[in-house]
Design a protein around this motif. Structure first.
Motif, PDB file in Angstrom:
ATOM      1  N   ARG B 135       3.230  -7.247  -6.217  1.00  0.00           N
ATOM      2  CA  ARG B 135       3.101  -5.820  -5.914  1.00  0.00           C
ATOM      3  C   ARG B 135       1.637  -5.412  -5.722  1.00  0.00           C
ATOM      4  NH1 ARG B 135       4.369  -1.620 -10.595  1.00  0.00           N
ATOM      5  NH2 ARG B 135       2.333  -2.382 -11.196  1.00  0.00           N
ATOM      6  N   ASP B 136       0.764  -5.936  -6.584  1.00  0.00           N
ATOM      7  CA  ASP B 136      -0.628  -5.504  -6.538  1.00  0.00           C
ATOM      8  C   ASP B 136      -1.446  -6.236  -5.485  1.00  0.00           C
ATOM      9  OD1 ASP B 136      -0.008  -3.752  -8.534  1.00  0.00           O
ATOM     10  OD2 ASP B 136      -0.610  -5.107 -10.141  1.00  0.00           O
ATOM     11  N   ASN B 138      -0.514  -5.924  -2.365  1.00  0.00           N
ATOM     12  CA  ASN B 138      -0.285  -5.083  -1.191  1.00  0.00           C
ATOM     13  C   ASN B 138      -1.242  -3.897  -1.249  1.00  0.00           C
ATOM     14  OD1 ASN B 138       1.206  -2.472  -0.133  1.00  0.00           O
ATOM     15  ND2 ASN B 138       2.006  -4.183   1.037  1.00  0.00           N
ATOM     16  N   ILE B 139      -1.728  -3.452  -0.109  1.00  0.00           N
ATOM     17  CA  ILE B 139      -2.776  -2.423  -0.112  1.00  0.00           C
ATOM     18  C   ILE B 139      -2.337  -1.109  -0.759  1.00  0.00           C
ATOM     19  CG2 ILE B 139      -4.134  -3.282   1.833  1.00  0.00           C
ATOM     20  CD1 ILE B 139      -2.612  -1.141   3.543  1.00  0.00           C
ATOM     21  N   TYR B 148       9.192   1.175  -2.217  1.00  0.00           N
ATOM     22  CA  TYR B 148       9.783   1.745  -3.431  1.00  0.00           C
ATOM     23  C   TYR B 148      10.689   2.901  -3.013  1.00  0.00           C
ATOM     24  CZ  TYR B 148      10.261   3.531  -8.168  1.00  0.00           C
ATOM     25  OH  TYR B 148      10.776   3.945  -9.379  1.00  0.00           O
ATOM     26  N   TYR B 155      12.334  -1.258  -6.142  1.00  0.00           N
ATOM     27  CA  TYR B 155      11.574  -1.843  -5.046  1.00  0.00           C
ATOM     28  C   TYR B 155      12.548  -2.595  -4.139  1.00  0.00           C
ATOM     29  CZ  TYR B 155       7.308  -0.876  -7.684  1.00  0.00           C
ATOM     30  OH  TYR B 155       6.287  -0.259  -8.366  1.00  0.00           O
ATOM     31  N   ARG B 242      -1.033  17.089  -9.007  1.00  0.00           N
ATOM     32  CA  ARG B 242      -0.940  15.630  -8.834  1.00  0.00           C
ATOM     33  C   ARG B 242      -1.931  15.110  -7.793  1.00  0.00           C
ATOM     34  NH1 ARG B 242       5.544  15.489  -8.466  1.00  0.00           N
ATOM     35  NH2 ARG B 242       5.042  16.456  -6.490  1.00  0.00           N
ATOM     36  N   LEU B 243      -2.718  16.007  -7.206  1.00  0.00           N
ATOM     37  CA  LEU B 243      -3.616  15.656  -6.092  1.00  0.00           C
ATOM     38  C   LEU B 243      -2.815  15.043  -4.941  1.00  0.00           C
ATOM     39  CD1 LEU B 243      -6.744  14.189  -7.946  1.00  0.00           C
ATOM     40  CD2 LEU B 243      -6.348  16.521  -7.157  1.00  0.00           C
ATOM     41  N   GLN B 244      -1.626  15.554  -4.770  1.00  0.00           N
ATOM     42  CA  GLN B 244      -0.715  15.015  -3.768  1.00  0.00           C
ATOM     43  C   GLN B 244       0.399  16.042  -3.571  1.00  0.00           C
ATOM     44  OE1 GLN B 244       1.476  11.509  -5.063  1.00  0.00           O
ATOM     45  NE2 GLN B 244       0.823  10.500  -3.194  1.00  0.00           N
ATOM     46  N   PRO B 349      -2.684   9.013   3.401  1.00  0.00           N
ATOM     47  CA  PRO B 349      -2.459   8.021   2.362  1.00  0.00           C
ATOM     48  C   PRO B 349      -2.552   6.608   2.917  1.00  0.00           C
ATOM     49  CG  PRO B 349      -0.406   9.051   3.012  1.00  0.00           C
ATOM     50  CD  PRO B 349      -1.495   9.789   3.725  1.00  0.00           C
ATOM     51  N   ARG B 350      -3.074   5.699   2.106  1.00  0.00           N
ATOM     52  CA  ARG B 350      -3.128   4.296   2.528  1.00  0.00           C
ATOM     53  C   ARG B 350      -1.734   3.716   2.328  1.00  0.00           C
ATOM     54  NH1 ARG B 350      -7.562   0.480  -0.019  1.00  0.00           N
ATOM     55  NH2 ARG B 350      -6.606   1.290  -1.906  1.00  0.00           N
ATOM     56  N   VAL B 395      -4.241  -7.234   0.226  1.00  0.00           N
ATOM     57  CA  VAL B 395      -5.556  -6.874  -0.312  1.00  0.00           C
ATOM     58  C   VAL B 395      -6.573  -7.960   0.023  1.00  0.00           C
ATOM     59  CG1 VAL B 395      -6.832  -6.534  -2.463  1.00  0.00           C
ATOM     60  CG2 VAL B 395      -4.571  -5.507  -2.171  1.00  0.00           C
ATOM     61  N   GLU B 411     -11.879   6.538   2.186  1.00  0.00           N
ATOM     62  CA  GLU B 411     -12.869   7.260   1.383  1.00  0.00           C
ATOM     63  C   GLU B 411     -12.980   8.693   1.877  1.00  0.00           C
ATOM     64  OE1 GLU B 411     -14.963   5.951  -1.447  1.00  0.00           O
ATOM     65  OE2 GLU B 411     -12.984   5.055  -1.318  1.00  0.00           O
ATOM     66  N   ALA B 414      -7.538  13.363   1.155  1.00  0.00           N
ATOM     67  CA  ALA B 414      -6.298  13.162   1.911  1.00  0.00           C
ATOM     68  C   ALA B 414      -5.143  13.584   1.016  1.00  0.00           C
ATOM     69  CB  ALA B 414      -6.154  11.699   2.309  1.00  0.00           C
ATOM     70  N   ALA B 416      -1.864  13.977   1.984  1.00  0.00           N
ATOM     71  CA  ALA B 416      -0.538  13.494   2.407  1.00  0.00           C
ATOM     72  C   ALA B 416       0.385  14.641   2.805  1.00  0.00           C
ATOM     73  CB  ALA B 416       0.123  12.664   1.300  1.00  0.00           C
TER      74      ALA B 416
END
Lengths: 266, 523
Positions: B135-136, B138-139, B148, B155, B242-244, B349-350, B395, B411, B414, B416
């Motif tokens: 899982r980690d 992946n970007i 997900y 998943y 949630r900054l989202q 979002p990435r 990654v 950077e 964003a 979303a």
């Protein structure tokens, strides 16, 4: 004439053999139950056939059949009514797990499976379940569902603050950490939904995070929420701690730039 | 000898029968082989470079795993959904299938990969990702919608690439017009460049416009511009802290009167879009993407709005040097919109895409997972980007030289939130209104008036449907949870029912409450 020592030894060996056999049988993994497995894979028709022909206790057969009726497509109201009748009988007269599970389903049917939901009946069933089987997984699962009914009543008679207080009171019944965590989360979200002061959500978010059962996406959200609301509440030290925890634990999350900016602005 | 038409017909029928019989025999023979396992993998990306990339990955995988044979099924996107649904229903679905999270029956057709994604990818041994949970690697940590599945709390999809949108430009033409092949760095430079291209075309009597666009690409422009220009508004609307912001949350906040298309940030975004429409190919709202591509290749446009997946073909078909740049949004120093800007901006979002799902009924689960692990390993992702010119989603894997121009900028701010893709019908409605914004007889005010008149009812319908589908989802997940619980031996049963996620159930109540409220501003 036979030697009694040898007979004894042979007898002991036989007993040992039988015991070993029994132990081996016990150690062997039980084969998956075909009826429940079929239902878990959404094959309700197969499950109904398996429940009908399987050699299992009558209560479990009836309970399983009723659950399968709620899944068999197309779902007709008569089917739901038939399942409800079975659950009502088992909830009142069933034994073991079947009784609380049936009570749970009575609540769930009233909440989500009827053509017109009956939230009052759902709440009544959940309350009875919590009173009769307080420690069961079914009652503990029902707590959060009852909290939702308290938080979002069908009629806007009471105030949002009163709804939040009613849901918070359910925490007294939450024995399992998972149930406590979920109640804290639904209450926090309701506080945001009703636009009540955000700081009121802080103790709930902190408690849910502390319990430690949040899945990764929810935990990332919760860490940020705690930090953000802490800023609003004037607690910069706590905000910093939680922003940093988020950055440490979520190296790939998309909000890292924003969190770093927030952290720099503290 | 004269051959009758009937004879020819029978002969053709016979040949078709023989071909079909051969194919069935070959398929059955492959299935019956005991010396190797065959897995089938379907996807609909027919761009030449992508098909070649998958073939190259399969070749390398089979070299490493001679016991496994991977059959690559590239199916056109126009028929892919009915094709895959028919295959899955008929029990002949591929072991691995490209699928999209909003398509139906994910729980019924595919299997969760929760345990698999938490284990390290064995093909990453000897790389910086050795020992890292799959899982980690992946970007986006498989947090995207295809990986997900939020409604199911599991998943499912393994995603392999990511995409951004860029303005691709003709470096030679721009050099000829401006004296420099460099792209504009600010919004004002972009506006000035468009004006110079128009003036150049007029002076030289050329059939040349600054920007190519189409009905397939303009929506991206609208999402990007409105989402970015709306950053300040998003910050105010983030009432959950949630900054989202999720799109359906934006929809409910529209009903609550917390924003509309007259809100200053969004009005500014619409003005930027209005300008873009004025410098784009006339009639682009009705034109398909290949016409925009043809205009650019034929040098009838100096720039073209283009997603990275499409741009990967450009080096093969353009006779001139090309470059790409992200749209230069107005920043804090912009003389007109600076007071509304909240830059620097990230490009959304990435998020990785192209979800590959494992068939619930596959007989070769282990091999399917193993192939997906190789595909998304450092080695597999390198092959993928170098051959396809698409972005890798693993990654640390660098994109190919061409793909590097399309690397997403992360950077920046964003949120979303696009303000256009809010809910299904609402989005369709808004997209049709843009023809008013870009029409000589329409414009900004006309657009705002039409949206004000029609958007609320669309959002209400969408949220009503969300509630209904949410309840259906809860009903289904209830049964799965309880059945899974009783299917487990009593001594190993969990202490919690794995019901649908709480957030899904909360949504049913919150949307229901909002829809029922006499005054949605105070539900």
């Amino acid at each position: 004439m036979r030697d009694p020592g040898r007979r004894l030894a042979r007898g002991a060996a036989m007993v040992a053999g039988v015991l070993l056999g029994v132990a081996a049988l016990r150690a062997a993994p039980a084969a998956p139950d075909p009826a429940w497995t079929a239902l878990a894979r959404l094959r309700a028709d197969d499950a109904l056939r398996e429940f009908a022909r399987g050699n299992r206790p009558e209560e479990e057969r009836d309970f399983g059949t009723a659950v399968a009726l709620l899944a068999r497509q197309p779902i007709a109201p008569e089917q739901v009514a038939a399942a409800r009748t079975v659950f009502a009988r088992l909830a009142d007269h069933g034994s073991g797990e079947v009784a609380p599970a049936s009570r749970y389903f009575l609540g769930r049917i009233a909440q989500h499976h009827l053509e017109v939901a009956d939230p009052a009946e759902a709440a009544r069933q959940y309350r009875r379940l919590i009173a009769e089987h307080p420690d069961s997984i079914w009652a503990q699962t029902a707590l959060t569902r009852l909290a939702l009914l308290e938080l979002y009543p069908a009629t806007a008679a009471g105030s949002p603050a009163a709804a939040v207080a009613a849901a918070e009171a359910l925490l007294d019944h939450a024995k399992l950490p998972a149930a406590r965590s979920e109640i804290h989360l639904v209450v926090a979200d309701a506080i945001f939904f009703y636009r009540l002061p955000a700081a009121q959500a802080l103790p709930h978010l902190l408690a849910a995070e502390k319990i430690g059962l949040l899945d990764a996406p929810t935990r990332a959200d919760t860490l940020i929420q705690i930090a953000e609301v802490s800023v609003l509440a004037g607690d910069r030290a706590r905000a910093r701690r939680y922003y940093e925890a988020y950055l440490a634990d979520f190296p790939l999350d998309q909000r890292r730039f924003m969190v770093r900016q927030k952290l720099a602005g503290l | 000898m004269k051959i009758s038409r009937q004879t020819i017909g029978f002969a053709l029928l016979g040949v078709a029968y023989l071909i079909a019989a051969f194919l069935v025999f070959r398929h059955s023979a492959e299935e019956a082989r005991t010396d190797r396992v065959t897995i089938r993998f379907s996807q609909w990306q027919l761009e030449g470079t992508v098909r070649k990339a998958f073939d190259a990955i399969i070749a390398r995988y089979e070299q490493l795993n001679p016991r496994v044979h991977v059959v690559h099924l590239a199916v056109p996107d126009t028929v892919y959904l009915p094709w895959i649904q028919t295959q899955m229903v008929g029990g002949t679905g591929p072991d691995i299938a490209e699928y999209v999270w909003i398509w139906p029956d994910i729980a019924r057709r595919f299997q969760p990969l929760d345990e698999d994604v938490m284990k390290p990818n064995p093909y990453n041994q000897g790389t910086p990702l050795e020992g890292v949970p799959w899982r980690d690697t992946n970007i986006d940590g498989f947090s995207n919608d295809d990986s997900y599945i939020k409604a199911l709390s599991h998943y499912y999809g393994i995603t392999v690439t990511s995409h951004v949108n860029r303005i691709v430009y003709n470096r030679e033409l721009i050099r000829k017009i401006t004296g420099s092949p460099e792209p504009p760095r600010t919004y004002r430079e972009f506006v000035a460049l468009c004006a110079r291209i128009q003036a150049y075309a007029k002076a030289h009597d050329l059939n040349l416009v600054p920007l190519g666009a189409s009905q397939d690409t303009y929506p991206f422009l609208t999402y990007m511009v409105m989402g970015t220009m709306g950053s300040g508004l998003s910050e105010r609307l983030d009432v959950r802290h949630r900054l989202q912001i999720y799109q359906d949350q934006l929809a409910s906040q529209y009903l609550r009167g917390e924003w509309n298309f007259e809100t200053p940030e969004l009005e500014a975004g619409l003005e930027v879009l209005e300008h873009l429409g004025s410098v784009a190919t006339p009639g682009f709202v009705q034109r398909r993407r290949h016409t925009a591509l043809a205009d650019f290749v034929a040098q009838r446009t100096a720039m073209v709005a283009m997603p990275s997946w499409e741009a990967s073909s450009l080096p093969l078909i353009c006779s001139f040097d090309i470059g790409a740049f992200p749209f230069p949004y107005p920043l804090q120093d912009d003389p007109v919109y600076g007071h509304l800007a909240r830059g620097p901006y990230g490009e959304g979002p990435r998020t990785s895409v192209m979800g590959l799902y494992v068939n619930r009924t596959t007989k070769h689960r282990a091999e399917a997972i193993d192939f997906l692990q190789f595909l998304t390993s450092v080695e597999g992702a390198r092959i993928f980007t170098n051959v396809s010119n698409w972005q890798p989603a693993t990654v640390g894997v660098k994109p190919s030289g061409f793909a590097a121009q399309f690397t997403q900028e992360t950077e920046g701010w964003a949120w979303a939130a696009s303000y256009i893709g809010i809910t299904i019908d609402a989005e369709q409605f808004l997209r049709t209104r843009f023809s008013t914004l870009w029409n000589a007889n329409g414009g900004l005010k006309a657009f705002q008036a039409e949206v004000k008149a029609g958007l609320e009812s669309r959002i209400r319908d969408d949220l009503r449907r969300e509630v209904i589908s949410g309840v259906h989802n809860l009903q289904r997940e209830d049964n799965i949870a309880v059945a899974s619980y009783f299917a487990t031996p009593p001594d190993r049963r969990p202490r919690k029912l794995e019901l649908a996620t709480l957030s899904n159930e909360i949504k049913v109540y919150q949307f229901g409450r909002l829809l029922a409220a006499p005054d949605p501003r105070h539900p």
